[in-house]
Design a protein around this motif. Structure first.
Motif, PDB file in Angstrom:
ATOM      1  N   ASP A 128       0.848  -1.017   0.179  1.00 32.76           N
ATOM      2  CA  ASP A 128      -0.092  -0.155  -0.467  1.00 32.76           C
ATOM      3  C   ASP A 128       0.748   1.194   0.089  1.00 32.76           C
ATOM      4  O   ASP A 128       0.745   2.686  -0.524  1.00 32.76           O
ATOM      5  N   ARG A 129       2.105   1.128   0.285  1.00 31.10           N
ATOM      6  CA  ARG A 129       2.774   2.034   0.879  1.00 31.10           C
ATOM      7  C   ARG A 129       3.705   2.826  -0.474  1.00 31.10           C
ATOM      8  O   ARG A 129       3.546   3.556  -0.590  1.00 31.10           O
ATOM      9  N   THR A 130       3.256   0.944  -1.387  1.00 29.97           N
ATOM     10  CA  THR A 130       4.474   1.827  -2.488  1.00 29.97           C
ATOM     11  C   THR A 130       3.161   2.503  -3.491  1.00 29.97           C
ATOM     12  O   THR A 130       3.456   3.146  -4.515  1.00 29.97           O
ATOM     13  N   TYR A 175      16.596  -6.730  -0.288  1.00 31.20           N
ATOM     14  CA  TYR A 175      15.742  -8.220  -0.263  1.00 31.20           C
ATOM     15  C   TYR A 175      14.594  -7.982   1.365  1.00 31.20           C
ATOM     16  O   TYR A 175      13.775  -8.195   1.024  1.00 31.20           O
ATOM     17  N   ASN A 176      15.255  -6.606   1.773  1.00 29.20           N
ATOM     18  CA  ASN A 176      14.439  -6.670   3.208  1.00 29.20           C
ATOM     19  C   ASN A 176      13.079  -5.318   1.966  1.00 29.20           C
ATOM     20  O   ASN A 176      11.980  -5.472   3.152  1.00 29.20           O
ATOM     21  N   TYR A 177      12.637  -4.688   1.145  1.00 32.42           N
ATOM     22  CA  TYR A 177      11.787  -4.286   0.661  1.00 32.42           C
ATOM     23  C   TYR A 177      11.869  -4.142  -0.852  1.00 32.42           C
ATOM     24  O   TYR A 177      11.558  -3.436  -1.329  1.00 32.42           O
ATOM     25  N   PRO A 178      11.695  -5.421  -1.229  1.00 32.66           N
ATOM     26  CA  PRO A 178      11.619  -5.725  -2.418  1.00 32.66           C
ATOM     27  C   PRO A 178      10.713  -4.943  -3.116  1.00 32.66           C
ATOM     28  O   PRO A 178      11.146  -4.455  -4.809  1.00 32.66           O
ATOM     29  N   ASN A 180       8.851  -1.805  -2.163  1.00 28.86           N
ATOM     30  CA  ASN A 180       8.349  -0.708  -2.100  1.00 28.86           C
ATOM     31  C   ASN A 180       9.946   0.380  -2.419  1.00 28.86           C
ATOM     32  O   ASN A 180      10.193   0.902  -3.185  1.00 28.86           O
ATOM     33  N   GLU A 181      10.828  -0.431  -1.675  1.00 33.23           N
ATOM     34  CA  GLU A 181      12.339   0.450  -2.455  1.00 33.23           C
ATOM     35  C   GLU A 181      12.944   0.028  -3.631  1.00 33.23           C
ATOM     36  O   GLU A 181      13.679   1.321  -4.151  1.00 33.23           O
ATOM     37  N   THR A 182      12.393  -0.933  -4.048  1.00 35.90           N
ATOM     38  CA  THR A 182      12.686  -1.015  -5.954  1.00 35.90           C
ATOM     39  C   THR A 182      11.824  -0.151  -6.007  1.00 35.90           C
ATOM     40  O   THR A 182      12.570   1.371  -7.170  1.00 35.90           O
ATOM     41  N   GLN A 306      15.799  -6.051  10.069  1.00 39.84           N
ATOM     42  CA  GLN A 306      16.418  -6.732   8.940  1.00 39.84           C
ATOM     43  C   GLN A 306      15.964  -5.043   8.369  1.00 39.84           C
ATOM     44  O   GLN A 306      14.960  -5.030   6.665  1.00 39.84           O
ATOM     45  N   ARG A 307      16.113  -3.728   8.445  1.00 38.17           N
ATOM     46  CA  ARG A 307      15.687  -2.546   8.108  1.00 38.17           C
ATOM     47  C   ARG A 307      16.682  -1.698   7.963  1.00 38.17           C
ATOM     48  O   ARG A 307      18.154  -1.858   8.947  1.00 38.17           O
ATOM     49  N   CYS A 308      16.843  -0.751   6.913  1.00 35.68           N
ATOM     50  CA  CYS A 308      18.279   0.236   6.874  1.00 35.68           C
ATOM     51  C   CYS A 308      18.337   0.521   7.959  1.00 35.68           C
ATOM     52  O   CYS A 308      19.171   1.596   8.331  1.00 35.68           O
ATOM     53  N   THR A 309      17.946   0.977   8.561  1.00 38.89           N
ATOM     54  CA  THR A 309      16.838   2.229   9.765  1.00 38.89           C
ATOM     55  C   THR A 309      16.882   1.635  10.770  1.00 38.89           C
ATOM     56  O   THR A 309      16.249   1.992  11.914  1.00 38.89           O
ATOM     57  N   ALA A 310      16.741   0.029  10.978  1.00 38.61           N
ATOM     58  CA  ALA A 310      17.551  -0.027  12.665  1.00 38.61           C
ATOM     59  C   ALA A 310      17.800   0.376  13.128  1.00 38.61           C
ATOM     60  O   ALA A 310      18.550   0.983  13.276  1.00 38.61           O
ATOM     61  N   CYS A 463      13.929   4.683  15.048  1.00 43.65           N
ATOM     62  CA  CYS A 463      14.530   5.452  13.899  1.00 43.65           C
ATOM     63  C   CYS A 463      13.112   5.376  12.273  1.00 43.65           C
ATOM     64  O   CYS A 463      13.114   3.598  12.475  1.00 43.65           O
ATOM     65  N   GLN A 464      12.808   5.918  11.300  1.00 40.78           N
ATOM     66  CA  GLN A 464      12.410   5.303  10.285  1.00 40.78           C
ATOM     67  C   GLN A 464      12.645   6.436   9.140  1.00 40.78           C
ATOM     68  O   GLN A 464      13.407   7.407   9.063  1.00 40.78           O
ATOM     69  N   ARG A 465      12.275   6.014   7.935  1.00 39.96           N
ATOM     70  CA  ARG A 465      12.248   6.130   6.349  1.00 39.96           C
ATOM     71  C   ARG A 465      11.417   7.305   5.913  1.00 39.96           C
ATOM     72  O   ARG A 465      11.653   8.117   6.288  1.00 39.96           O
ATOM     73  N   GLY A 466      10.039   6.542   6.941  1.00 39.30           N
ATOM     74  CA  GLY A 466       8.723   7.256   6.415  1.00 39.30           C
ATOM     75  C   GLY A 466       8.094   8.758   7.161  1.00 39.30           C
ATOM     76  O   GLY A 466       9.296   8.991   8.632  1.00 39.30           O
ATOM     77  N   PRO A 467       7.612   9.335   7.156  1.00 37.36           N
ATOM     78  CA  PRO A 467       6.852   9.586   5.844  1.00 37.36           C
ATOM     79  C   PRO A 467       7.413   9.460   4.465  1.00 37.36           C
ATOM     80  O   PRO A 467       8.183  10.805   4.985  1.00 37.36           O
ATOM     81  N   PRO A 471      13.209  13.805   3.489  1.00 36.28           N
ATOM     82  CA  PRO A 471      13.890  13.727   3.001  1.00 36.28           C
ATOM     83  C   PRO A 471      14.489  11.887   3.111  1.00 36.28           C
ATOM     84  O   PRO A 471      15.136  11.396   4.789  1.00 36.28           O
ATOM     85  N   PHE A 472      15.116  10.945   2.925  1.00 36.50           N
ATOM     86  CA  PHE A 472      15.867   9.234   3.470  1.00 36.50           C
ATOM     87  C   PHE A 472      17.056  10.479   2.763  1.00 36.50           C
ATOM     88  O   PHE A 472      17.105   9.263   1.885  1.00 36.50           O
ATOM     89  N   THR A 473      18.258   9.596   3.407  1.00 34.34           N
ATOM     90  CA  THR A 473      20.035   9.986   3.014  1.00 34.34           C
ATOM     91  C   THR A 473      21.199   9.540   4.272  1.00 34.34           C
ATOM     92  O   THR A 473      20.451   9.237   5.095  1.00 34.34           O
TER      93      THR A 473
HETATM   94  O1  G3H Z   1      15.551  -0.796   4.668  1.00 35.11           O
HETATM   95  C1  G3H Z   1      15.430   0.782   5.315  1.00 35.11           C
HETATM   96  C2  G3H Z   1      14.201   1.182   5.007  1.00 35.11           C
HETATM   97  O2  G3H Z   1      14.398   2.548   3.989  1.00 35.11           O
HETATM   98  C3  G3H Z   1      13.474   1.395   5.549  1.00 35.11           C
HETATM   99  O3  G3H Z   1      12.848   1.710   5.794  1.00 35.11           O
HETATM  100  O4  G3H Z   1      11.879   2.752   7.594  1.00 35.11           O
HETATM  101  O5  G3H Z   1      10.153   2.339   6.429  1.00 35.11           O
HETATM  102  O6  G3H Z   1      11.197   0.950   7.131  1.00 35.11           O
HETATM  103  P1  G3H Z   1      11.194   2.390   7.061  1.00 35.11           P
END
Ligand code: G3H
Length: 528
Positions: A128-130, A175-178, A180-182, A306-310, A463-467, A471-473
Motif C-alpha cells: 500500500d505504501r508503494t 531484499y528487505n523491501y523488494p 517498495n524500495e525498488t 532487517q531494515r537499514c533504518t533499524a 529511526c525510520q524512513r517514512g513518511p 528526505p531519506f539520505t
Molecule cells: O531498509 C531500509 C528502509 O528504507 C527502511 O524503511 O524505516 O520505513 O522501515 P522503514
C-alpha cells in the motif's frame, strides 16, 4: 508448521515456475537455467529441507545486453519517444500502471511473506505504501512541471528552466523491501523520462513476476526492462558498456563499489545509493522508560532488525542501565516468533545462512566479555532466531561496528555523552539516530552535534524512513543522493533550459512556439 495449518488464502499449492522477462515491450520466455526460490518458512513436519516455492530465470549476459540495448534505444540519447513525450502522457502511463498493479495486491503480499518472511501486516503495508508513493510521485511531478512553466528574464537573457532526464538507469533494490524500495527508485526514474533496466534482488524475486504484464501494457517498449538472474551475470556486463547514466542501488556498498568501478567513463555516471547504516539509540538518564523500551523494540526488531533504518546499537546512561536492561530483556522475551500470517513481530530470517552469521556475532561478543542478557536470547531453530541482547559491548567486538541486519542488539553504557558522540563520529555510517530524554538543556546541544553526524535525529522515537515525503539520505558510507517523493524526482533528473536574448524576434518565436504548441518543452501550460 504442517501444510494443513497454513490458511488457504496464503498457501502455495504448487511451485511457481516463473520463466518470463520483459525486454523491449515484449514478454519473452526463458528456456535456460533457472534458480530455485527457497522459503525459510517451516512447512511439512519440520523436515530439514528448505521449502522450494518456485524458480526464476538465471538469465545470461546476452539477455542483459539486450535489455540494455532496448533501454538505450528507447532513450535514444534523449531524442526517443519517452524522454520527449508530453508530461501528461507520461503521467497517464503511470496512472495506468498503478491501476493494474492494484489488481495484484493479494498475490504480491502472499509472495512477500513466503519469499522474505515479512509479516502480513507489514507486507500489506509495503504494497500500500508503494501505491501511495506512486500516486504522490505523480502529484509531485505535476508540481515540478508547474514550477518549470515560467519564463525568467535576467541580464537580458530570457530562460525557461525545467528538469530533464539523465538517460538509462540500472535499478537494483534490496531484499528487505523488494517492492517498495525498488519502486521508490524505478518510478521516479521513469516518470522523469529516463528508461530503465531493473533486476530484482536475491530474495523477493517471484513477487515481481505478477507485475510484468502491467509494466508491458502501461509503458512504451524499452522504457522498463525487467530481467532476472545474478548480479555478476546481469549487472556487471551492463555497467562495463559505459551506457548506464544512473546507478540506482539500495543494498550493500560492496555491490555499489564494484559496479561503479566497472563503468569506463565515471563522470557520466550519477549515483543514487542507499547503503549500510548503524543507527544508534542514545538513552539519557531522564528518558521515559516505558516509551523508550517500546520504541527500542520496534526500532531494533521490527522485521527482525532487517531494515537499514533499524536501531543497531543502544547507548544507555550508566545511571539507568540496570533498570533498562531488566525491563528491555523482559519485554523482548515476551515477543512471539511465528509464521508471517500470524502477524508476530519476529519471523524466520529469509537468508539461509543468516543464523550462522548472527551466531558468530554473538559468540565473538561473548568470548570477548559480553553476556546474553535476555533468557531466550540467541536460541535458534533453523531460521527462527530469537533476538539476543548483548551487554556490555566493547569496541573490540564485531557487533560493535558491523551492520548486523538481524536480531541481535548490542548495548553499551556511558557516563559521558561524548562517548556515543565519538562512536558516531568514528563510524563509517551516518544515517539516523534516536535520542530518548526530556531535559531540553541536555537535548538542545546534543541535537546540534547530532544533526551534523547523521541526516535525521529522531526525538523519543525509533529511526525510520517514512513518511516518504521527508528526505531519506545519509552521510559517509550510508548513502549517495537524497530520496523522498520530491527529492527522488530531482535525483533522477538534471536542470536543463532554453535561453534566448531578450529581443523582439526571439520573443516572437517563443510566442509562436507556445501558441501553436510546437514544443513539449517550451510551453507555459500545466496539468492540474
Ligand atoms: O531498509 C531500509 C528502509 O528504507 C527502511 O524503511 O524505516 O520505513 O522501515 P522503514
Amino acid at each position: 508448521m504442517m501444510k494443513s495449518n497454513i490458511p488457504n488464502k496464503y498457501s502455495i499449492d504448487k511451485p511457481i515456475k516463473h520463466r518470463t522477462f520483459l525486454i523491449n515491450g515484449k514478454i519473452g520466455t526463458w528456456n535456460g537455467d533457472v534458480v530455485d526460490v527457497v522459503s525459510t518458512l517451516f512447512t511439512e513436519n519440520d523436515s530439514d529441507e528448505l521449502t522450494v516455492i518456485g524458480s526464476t530465470p538465471k538469465m545470461d549476459e546476452d539477455h542483459a545486453l539486450m535489455a540494455l540495448d532496448s533501454a538505450d534505444k528507447a532513450f535514444g540519447n534523449g531524442t526517443g519517444k519517452w524522454p520527449t513525450m508530453k508530461v501528461y502522457e507520461r503521467i497517464r502511463c503511470m496512472e495506468k500502471f498503478v491501476s493494474k498493479m492494484l489488481l495484484k495486491r493479494d498475490e504480491v503480499v502472499k509472495l512477500l511473506m513466503w519469499e522474505i518472511g515479512k509479516n502480513l501486516k507489514d507486507s500489506e503495508k509495503e504494497f500500500d505504501r508503494t501505491v501511495d508513493y506512486i500516486n504522490e510521485t505523480i502529484n509531485e511531478y505535476k508540481k515540478i512541471d508547474r514550477d518549470g512553466a515560467i519564463f525568467q528574464n535576467n541580464g537580458g537573457v530570457r530562460a525557461l528552466i525545467r528538469r530533464g532526464p539523465l538517460g538509462v538507469v540500472l535499478c537494483l533494490g534490496p531484499y528487505n523491501y523488494p517492492l517498495n524500495e525498488t519502486f521508490a527508485l524505478l518510478i521516479p526514474a521513469i516518470i522523469m523520462g529516463n528508461t530503465a533496466i531493473f533486476k530484482p534482488a536475491k530474495h523477493g524475486v517471484l513477487l515481481i513476476a505478477p507485475l510484468l504484464e502491467a509494466f508491458k501494457v502501461s509503458f512504451p517498449p524499452g522504457v522498463v526492462n525487467i530481467v532476472f538472474g545474478r548480479g555478476r551475470e546481469i549487472a556487471s556486463p551492463i555497467m562495463k558498456t559505459g551506457k548506464i547514466n544512473v546507478l540506482a542501488l539500495i543494498g550493500h556498498s560492496s555491490s555499489a563499489n564494484s559496479l561503479q568501478k566497472l563503468h569506463p567513463q565515471q563522470n557520466r555516471l550519477r549515483l543514487v545509493l542507499g547503503l549500510e547504516a548503524k543507527n544508534p539509540a542514545i538513552i539519557l538518564d531522564d528518558a521515559n522508560m516505558d516509551l523508550t523500551i517500546d520504541e527500542c523494540i520496534n526500532g531494533s526488531l521490527s522485521y527482525n532488525g532487517q531494515r537499514c533504518t533499524a536501531i543497531k546499537i543502544i547507548y544507555v546512561n550508566e545511571k539507568i542501565k540496570n533498570e533498562f536492561l531488566e525491563k528491555f530483556s523482559q519485554k523482548v522475551d515476551e515477543l512471539r516468533l511465528g509464521m508471517p500470517w500470524e502477524n508476530t513481530l519476529l519471523t524466520p530470517l529469509p537468508e539461509p545462512n543468516k543464523p550462522a552469521y548472527i551466531k558468530a556475532l554473538i559468540d565473538d561478543a561473548v568470548k570477548k566479555g559480553a553476556k546474553i542478557i535476555n533468557k531466550r536470547g540467541g536460541k535458534m531453530k533453523k531460521n527462527y532466531v530469537y533476538p539476543a541482547i548483548l551487554y556490555p559491548v566493547k569496541n573490540n567486538m564485531d557487533v560493535y561496528k558491523e551492520e548486523q541486519f538481524g536480531p541481535v542488539i548490542p548495548v553499551v553504557s556511558f557516563s559521558d555523552i561524548e562517548e556515543p558522540i565519538k562512536y558516531m563520529a568514528d563510524s563509517n555510517y551516518g544515517q539516523q539516530v534516536s535520542v530518548f530524554g526530556n531535559d531540553e538543556t541536555k537535548i538542545g546541544p546534543l541535537i546540534d552535534s547530532l544533526v551534523n553526524l547523521v541526516c535525521r535525529v529522531n526525538l523519543n522515537s525509533s529511526c525510520q524512513r517514512g513518511p516518504d515525503v521527508y528526505p531519506f539520505t545519509g552521510r559517509k558510507d550510508s548513502a549517495v543522493a537524497t530520496l523522498s517523493v520530491h527529492d527522488a524526482l530531482r535525483s533522477f533528473s538534471i536542470r536543463t533550459f532554453v535561453a534566448s536574448k531578450d529581443n523582439e524576434s526571439n520573443k516572437e518565436i517563443l510566442r509562436k512556439l507556445i501558441d501553436n504548441k510546437k514544443s513539449n518543452f517550451v510551453r507555459t501550460d500545466y496539468y492540474l
